[in-house]
Design a protein around this motif. Structure first.
Motif, PDB file in Angstrom:
ATOM      1  N   ALA A 264       0.835  -1.211   0.000  1.00 45.24           N
ATOM      2  CA  ALA A 264       0.000   0.000   0.000  1.00 45.24           C
ATOM      3  C   ALA A 264       0.868   1.259   0.000  1.00 45.24           C
ATOM      4  O   ALA A 264       0.581   2.226  -0.725  1.00 45.24           O
ATOM      5  N   MET A 265       1.925   1.240   0.805  1.00 43.85           N
ATOM      6  CA  MET A 265       2.817   2.397   0.859  1.00 43.85           C
ATOM      7  C   MET A 265       3.497   2.615  -0.496  1.00 43.85           C
ATOM      8  O   MET A 265       3.594   3.749  -0.987  1.00 43.85           O
ATOM      9  N   GLU A 266       3.945   1.519  -1.094  1.00 46.59           N
ATOM     10  CA  GLU A 266       4.605   1.645  -2.409  1.00 46.59           C
ATOM     11  C   GLU A 266       3.627   2.154  -3.451  1.00 46.59           C
ATOM     12  O   GLU A 266       3.930   3.057  -4.231  1.00 46.59           O
ATOM     13  N   ARG A 267       2.451   1.570  -3.430  1.00 40.59           N
ATOM     14  CA  ARG A 267       1.440   1.938  -4.417  1.00 40.59           C
ATOM     15  C   ARG A 267       1.021   3.399  -4.232  1.00 40.59           C
ATOM     16  O   ARG A 267       0.849   4.125  -5.211  1.00 40.59           O
ATOM     17  N   ALA A 268       0.884   3.828  -2.975  1.00 43.98           N
ATOM     18  CA  ALA A 268       0.501   5.224  -2.715  1.00 43.98           C
ATOM     19  C   ALA A 268       1.533   6.173  -3.317  1.00 43.98           C
ATOM     20  O   ALA A 268       1.193   7.163  -3.987  1.00 43.98           O
ATOM     21  N   GLY A 269       2.814   5.854  -3.100  1.00 45.83           N
ATOM     22  CA  GLY A 269       3.877   6.687  -3.657  1.00 45.83           C
ATOM     23  C   GLY A 269       3.821   6.711  -5.172  1.00 45.83           C
ATOM     24  O   GLY A 269       3.952   7.773  -5.810  1.00 45.83           O
ATOM     25  N   GLN A 270       3.597   5.552  -5.761  1.00 45.68           N
ATOM     26  CA  GLN A 270       3.577   5.471  -7.216  1.00 45.68           C
ATOM     27  C   GLN A 270       2.396   6.237  -7.806  1.00 45.68           C
ATOM     28  O   GLN A 270       2.525   6.958  -8.793  1.00 45.68           O
ATOM     29  N   ILE A 271       1.241   6.085  -7.168  1.00 48.64           N
ATOM     30  CA  ILE A 271       0.041   6.800  -7.651  1.00 48.64           C
ATOM     31  C   ILE A 271       0.282   8.304  -7.632  1.00 48.64           C
ATOM     32  O   ILE A 271      -0.067   9.024  -8.574  1.00 48.64           O
ATOM     33  N   LEU A 272       0.895   8.781  -6.557  1.00 49.58           N
ATOM     34  CA  LEU A 272       1.135  10.223  -6.449  1.00 49.58           C
ATOM     35  C   LEU A 272       2.153  10.689  -7.482  1.00 49.58           C
ATOM     36  O   LEU A 272       1.989  11.746  -8.105  1.00 49.58           O
ATOM     37  N   ARG A 273       3.204   9.888  -7.670  1.00 51.12           N
ATOM     38  CA  ARG A 273       4.183  10.250  -8.713  1.00 51.12           C
ATOM     39  C   ARG A 273       3.511  10.272 -10.072  1.00 51.12           C
ATOM     40  O   ARG A 273       3.706  11.194 -10.858  1.00 51.12           O
ATOM     41  N   ASP A 274       2.690   9.257 -10.318  1.00 51.98           N
ATOM     42  CA  ASP A 274       2.005   9.184 -11.615  1.00 51.98           C
ATOM     43  C   ASP A 274       1.084  10.391 -11.817  1.00 51.98           C
ATOM     44  O   ASP A 274       0.852  10.826 -12.941  1.00 51.98           O
ATOM     45  N   ALA A 275       0.571  10.913 -10.699  1.00 54.64           N
ATOM     46  CA  ALA A 275      -0.332  12.066 -10.794  1.00 54.64           C
ATOM     47  C   ALA A 275       0.439  13.382 -10.891  1.00 54.64           C
ATOM     48  O   ALA A 275      -0.162  14.457 -10.953  1.00 54.64           O
ATOM     49  N   GLY A 276       1.777  13.289 -10.863  1.00 52.17           N
ATOM     50  CA  GLY A 276       2.563  14.508 -11.057  1.00 52.17           C
ATOM     51  C   GLY A 276       3.120  15.111  -9.780  1.00 52.17           C
ATOM     52  O   GLY A 276       3.690  16.203  -9.806  1.00 52.17           O
ATOM     53  N   ALA A 277       2.942  14.414  -8.646  1.00 53.32           N
ATOM     54  CA  ALA A 277       3.494  14.926  -7.389  1.00 53.32           C
ATOM     55  C   ALA A 277       4.962  14.521  -7.257  1.00 53.32           C
ATOM     56  O   ALA A 277       5.415  13.568  -7.882  1.00 53.32           O
ATOM     57  N   MET A 278       5.687  15.268  -6.424  1.00 52.94           N
ATOM     58  CA  MET A 278       7.033  14.855  -6.033  1.00 52.94           C
ATOM     59  C   MET A 278       6.891  14.034  -4.758  1.00 52.94           C
ATOM     60  O   MET A 278       6.139  14.422  -3.851  1.00 52.94           O
ATOM     61  N   VAL A 279       7.597  12.932  -4.690  1.00 50.52           N
ATOM     62  CA  VAL A 279       7.472  12.063  -3.516  1.00 50.52           C
ATOM     63  C   VAL A 279       8.852  11.743  -2.971  1.00 50.52           C
ATOM     64  O   VAL A 279       9.653  11.095  -3.643  1.00 50.52           O
ATOM     65  N   ASP A 280       9.114  12.233  -1.772  1.00 61.20           N
ATOM     66  CA  ASP A 280      10.373  11.898  -1.091  1.00 61.20           C
ATOM     67  C   ASP A 280      10.170  10.656  -0.240  1.00 61.20           C
ATOM     68  O   ASP A 280       9.110  10.473   0.354  1.00 61.20           O
ATOM     69  N   GLU A 281      11.184   9.837  -0.185  1.00 66.07           N
ATOM     70  CA  GLU A 281      11.156   8.707   0.760  1.00 66.07           C
ATOM     71  C   GLU A 281      11.963   9.163   1.961  1.00 66.07           C
ATOM     72  O   GLU A 281      13.140   9.500   1.823  1.00 66.07           O
ATOM     73  N   ILE A 282      11.325   9.223   3.127  1.00 61.25           N
ATOM     74  CA  ILE A 282      12.058   9.769   4.282  1.00 61.25           C
ATOM     75  C   ILE A 282      12.029   8.821   5.479  1.00 61.25           C
ATOM     76  O   ILE A 282      11.164   7.955   5.598  1.00 61.25           O
TER      77      ILE A 282
END
Lengths: 443, 443
Positions: A264-282
């Protein structure tokens, strides 16, 4: 074909009621029918009185249109550790089975004054403390945990028996059941909504909150409590995702996350990236390494203070688990250890606000995994306690699925008193995360 | 000649009862007689039912000797913002005049379970918030303020109508009336005794406490709540003063102290030096310069959260003063200002513990001066708020006198969770400080 009434979220139902499509009474009857059809399997309710529900509904229907409150026709299930003037509050404790009704909790009084209809009391674990379920079943799979301690509220909302459930959280009692049942769970900034009139467990941790199937219901509920950010929150509609910056946070203990949560965490990050957001892994600075121990020290001390009453006055009514919990940190641990943890936790709050201020939201796990197969256990809250201790707003956003196609959510977090902002973010990313799991129920 | 029954402190009365000198019923009757003789002048009580008091007394008398609780025969007046199952809780608000009784507050339940007799409800200012007296008169001089918000408890104890009063403090509502009425007032470490079941004003400041005429009553009361220091406190008897180190603290705003308070602080220091103690004169590091503003910011924010209920549901029942207080820091001040103050106050707590750890006690002013001449005002709490915000235990020790031979006290302070220690110090220095003011009443 029009949607069945009981499947509407509260805001949708209200629109229909205000338009004259149906009455509050008809809507309440549809919910009562759903309860009658389903609750012998789900066991979400502790107290429910259909006659009283319909009386309240008719009273609301008689209010002239111009005088209806902002929550007119919102139907709400109240966790059975929150006092209500028309239903007893039994705390799932033998001590309170025959209690008279008490004054409405502050939260309930404000909801009623704004037009809400209180449907009844939802099941809770004993005093919202112990980790033994109150017999509630997960509506997605009755062999699995409904979570806790707000078990009944989460299950009733997920099962379309009521659109809104009230919950309380001291470690993870809103977030975890929301994740397990596939609903939105909102824990506002600590004490932004008063917890007066709900059972005290830990005064600096106890947090009042909501469970719904739609984020816009959360927003309407929050508005009547005056949850206003300092900065103007994004307009009522959606936030524009492209260009926003998110953080995927792997908290301390991340190694314990199960496959559903990891995915779920991976998918959430991917969905947001796909939607054009920047996603940091922290990850967090090392100051936060022991944040869960700090939260636990505070809880164990504070719980022992308030349950000194039951320990003194009604020990024979307490379960073994409650006796153990109420013993707190007595027997070895010193008060100065508690004070050190109390102060250290306080010092981390501003630091977390600073970290969160760099992001539209931090995305963190809501539960170790999907709801475990168990008849008794409410599941592990280890990923929730830190946000309770840090007083941040947090929202479980459902939409992912793990083993057995069971729902699992992720937690959106922002800094303290950025509740409006976080609700906007949830309203925007929620639809992106939506998965069929919650819709699989025969509604 | 034996002392009149109503003049005994609770521990003395208990000794007599256990020895068989008189019954709880006879003792309660003596207190009721005192109330009948005096309360038409003092106006300390909000609700008092002599028949119910005597019923409780007879029930206690029937308990076999071996089964009597540690507070057997302790008679207690309960501030009327603390819930009791046998008396309504009216909060000095029109909204609650016809309320049903509610469940006992946690504090009251524990007191009862240990043998205490609840005599009735003592007058409070509106919701313990506003600074307008509830009609209670200072028994030393009815033209002067009784203090507040725990006005009735302080006056009833000073006037020998009851040996023990329960109070609550959010700024200075235990310390100030104790100073004005010449009684002991004890505000334990924050949340060392649960405030569950008393009106919430500010969750991180509200503190439950006691008023008595003798420090040993405080000790017996504290024991049933499990107030135990980490370090072994001095033996039950007195602390040896010679060689102990005290600090006379002139807090921020000391320039506002009136002659009674200035003299009391000087005299306290001199008495301790004469008794062989070392006495440092100290001021606080500059970090504490704005501690009162921090406490005020926290209060103004938190009060607005909980009184959102009354503001929403019952605005027309609120006095102008309460409406203003409940408006809190809305209208200009930002939530981030509150958070900064909330965190800054938290950061000072450990620092104060460190300072206090160097002394047997810190001695600070309890009130600006003796009770002011006024029909309405409860007086200025500016010297009390910092100790509430810092969560330290504090005890008003009476014994000094100012203008008009009116009582004025000083506040003993120690670090958090050194309550047993501080009670021992109060028991030791109290007799040294004793002045005739409190004994001047025709008892």
């Amino acid at each position: 074909m029009a949607k069945a009434l009981h499947t509407l979220c509260a805001s949708e139902a209200q629109e229909c009621i205000l338009r004259g499509d149906f009455t509050v009474e008809a809507y309440a009857q549809a919910l009562l029918d759903r309860v009658a059809a389903r609750d012998s399997e789900v066991h979400a309710w502790a107290t429910l009185d259909p006659i009283h529900v319909l009386e309240q509904a008719r009273r609301l229907d008689r209010i002239p249109k111009g005088q209806r409150g902002p929550l007119h026709g919102f139907v709400i299930g109240v966790k059975d550790v929150i006092n209500t003037k028309d239903f007893p509050t039994k705390h799932n404790s033998p001590l309170h089975q025959d209690d008279p009704t008490l004054m409405d909790a502050t939260s309930v009084a404000i909801l009623r004054a704004n037009g809400a209809l209180i449907m009844g009391k939802t099941r809770t674990t004993e005093y919202a403390v112990v980790a033994v379920t109150p017999g509630t079943k997960n509506p997605h799979d009755p062999s699995r945990s409904p979570g806790g301690s707000s078990s009944g509220s989460a299950a009733a909302v997920a099962d379309y028996q009521v659109p809104i459930g009230l919950g309380t959280q001291t470690i993870g009692s809103i977030m975890r059941p929301s994740s397990f049942n596939g609903v939105y769970g909102f824990k506002p900034t600590w004490n932004s909504i008063s917890s007066e009139g709900q059972k005290v467990t830990s005064p600096t941790l106890d947090t009042f909150g909501f469970m719904t199937r739609e984020p816009r219901d959360l927003r309407k509920l929050s508005d009547v409590f005056g949850l206003k950010d300092d900065d103007e929150a994004p307009r009522r509609g959606e936030m524009i995702i492209p260009g926003q910056k998110f953080a995927i946070l792997r908290p301390p203990m991340w190694k314990n996350a199960g496959p559903g949560t990891v995915a779920a965490m991976e998918r959430a990050g991917q969905i947001l990236r796909d939607a054009g957001a920047m996603v940091d892994e922290i990850t967090l600075p090392s100051d936060f390494d022991n944040v869960l121990e700090l939260q636990t020290d505070v809880l164990r001390h504070e719980i022992q203070v308030v349950f000194h009453r039951e320990s003194t006055c009604a020990r024979d009514t307490m379960s073994r688990e409650l006796v153990a919990a109420a013993a707190g940190i007595q027997g070895g641990t010193l008060r100065r250890t508690f004070l050190r943890s109390f102060d250290a936790l306080a010092a981390l709050r501003g630091q977390m606000d600073g970290i969160a201020s760099g992001y539209a939201a931090i995305i963190a796990p809501s539960s170790v995994d999907v709801a475990p197969v168990t008849d008794t256990w409410t599941g592990d809250p280890q990923f929730n306690g830190m946000w309770t201790g840090l007083h941040t707003p947090a929202i479980n956003v459902p939409g992912f699925a793990g083993q057995g196609d069971m729902p699992v959510g992720v937690t959106l977090v922002s800094g303290r008193y950025r509740d409006e902002h976080l609700l906007q973010v949830a309203a925007s990313v929620g639809p992106l995360f939506t998965h069929l799991a919650i819709l699989n129920l025969v509604a």
